[in-house]
Write an enzyme that holds these catalytic residues in place. Structure first.
Site, PDB file in Angstrom:
ATOM      1  N   ARG A  71       0.822  -1.215   0.000  1.00  0.00           N
ATOM      2  CA  ARG A  71       0.000   0.000   0.000  1.00  0.00           C
ATOM      3  C   ARG A  71       0.859   1.269   0.000  1.00  0.00           C
ATOM      4  NH1 ARG A  71      -5.379   1.830   1.502  1.00  0.00           N
ATOM      5  NH2 ARG A  71      -5.321   3.661   2.858  1.00  0.00           N
ATOM      6  N   ILE A  97      -7.126   7.865  -1.309  1.00  0.00           N
ATOM      7  CA  ILE A  97      -7.089   6.414  -1.294  1.00  0.00           C
ATOM      8  C   ILE A  97      -7.926   5.991  -0.087  1.00  0.00           C
ATOM      9  CG2 ILE A  97      -4.910   6.442   0.005  1.00  0.00           C
ATOM     10  CD1 ILE A  97      -4.176   3.778  -1.218  1.00  0.00           C
ATOM     11  N   SER A  98      -8.855   5.071  -0.296  1.00  0.00           N
ATOM     12  CA  SER A  98      -9.787   4.693   0.774  1.00  0.00           C
ATOM     13  C   SER A  98      -9.078   3.981   1.916  1.00  0.00           C
ATOM     14  CB  SER A  98     -10.886   3.776   0.222  1.00  0.00           C
ATOM     15  OG  SER A  98     -11.695   4.455  -0.698  1.00  0.00           O
ATOM     16  N   GLN A  99      -9.697   4.023   3.097  1.00  0.00           N
ATOM     17  CA  GLN A  99      -9.123   3.324   4.241  1.00  0.00           C
ATOM     18  C   GLN A  99      -9.119   1.820   3.968  1.00  0.00           C
ATOM     19  OE1 GLN A  99     -12.833   4.308   6.821  1.00  0.00           O
ATOM     20  NE2 GLN A  99     -11.830   2.631   7.907  1.00  0.00           N
ATOM     21  N   PHE A 241     -17.163   9.369   0.829  1.00  0.00           N
ATOM     22  CA  PHE A 241     -16.328   9.286  -0.373  1.00  0.00           C
ATOM     23  C   PHE A 241     -16.310  10.643  -1.082  1.00  0.00           C
ATOM     24  CE2 PHE A 241     -16.895   4.806   0.244  1.00  0.00           C
ATOM     25  CZ  PHE A 241     -15.856   4.167  -0.448  1.00  0.00           C
TER      26      PHE A 241
END
EC number: 2.1.1.77
Length: 250
Positions: A71, A97-99, A241
């Site tokens: 990541r 970038i999403s969790q 989001f």
């Protein structure tokens, strides 16, 4: 005895070869303790979200993919220290970038299999596509921001996620040339479920999409197309989001 210059050249070649091997294998070995802690956090969140996660929890194959993907290579240099923390991170151009938990959850919800083709809307840094890559036969990913799309495509190629194809376009309309898709993952919040994506979802397929405006509550939605072509939707949990861009009339 060999001349000194020849010996030095031979040593340099050996060291260069060793460095190349280390460079190639290093991503899979970097920051293992942080990756393991990230996986445990994902499992913990999954146990506290029974409305979204099935009783058996996140699929072990998804967790394995999450643990294997580096990541920290998908976030800006200044964010790499926080790469494995369970929170979204900025990647530039107003995007994130999403969790990790949300990435794992969305990946798990589409139930992608080894022979499946998956569409992702919102490539971003390329991380979600990288997680999907080992779980599916092919990942098609669309990014509306050229700079992000081109950067992600180069990164995915460099890291050898060879079954991922990225294009810069308006993801609202999907990628009809490669439809139907067994799974669709939308990584930005739409005001409604985009009809072109529902149309491109295969019978028996699943789509996960956040729905809601930027100043209202958003919910992660699961869309399923049954074998007879009928559609069911289920609201899973509140999320946050960035807005889905595009969707202008063609």
């Amino acid at each position: 005895m060999r001349p000194l210059a020849q010996c030095q050249a031979l040593l340099a070649a050996v060291l260069a070869g060793t460095a190349a091997v280390v460079s190639t294998s290093a991503p899979a070995q970097d920051r293992l303790a942080e990756r393991a802690a990230m996986i445990e956090t994902i499992k913990s969140h999954a146990r506290s979200a029974p409305s979204a996660v099935e009783a058996q929890g996140i699929d072990p194959a998804v967790l394995k993919a999450m643990g294997n993907v580096p990541r920290h290579f998908f976030v800006p240099e200044e964010q790499r220290g926080a790469a494995y923390r369970d929170r979204p991170l900025p990647i530039g151009y107003g995007q994130t970038i999403s969790q990790p938990f949300i990435v794992a959850l969305m990946t798990d919800l589409i139930k992608a299999g080894p022979g499946d083709a998956v569409l992702e809307i919102g490539t971003g840094s390329g991380y979600q596509a990288a997680v999907l890559s080992p779980l599916t036969a092919k990942v098609y990913s669309i990014e509306i921001i050229p700079e992000l799309g081109e950067r992600a495509a180069a990164r995915l190629e460099e890291l050898r996620f060879d079954n991922v194809e990225v294009k810069v376009d308006d993801g609202y309309y999907g990628w009809s040339e490669h439809a139907p898709f067994d799974g669709i993952v939308v990584t930005a919040a739409a005001s409604h479920i985009p009809p072109p994506l529902v149309e491109q979802l295969a019978k028996g397929g699943r789509m996960v999409v956040p729905v809601g405006g930027p100043f209202s509550t958003q919910f992660l939605m699961l869309v399923e197309k049954r074998r007879d072509g009928s559609i069911t939707t289920r609201q899973l949990l509140p999320v946050s989001f960035v807005p889905l861009r595009g969707g202008k009339s063609r």
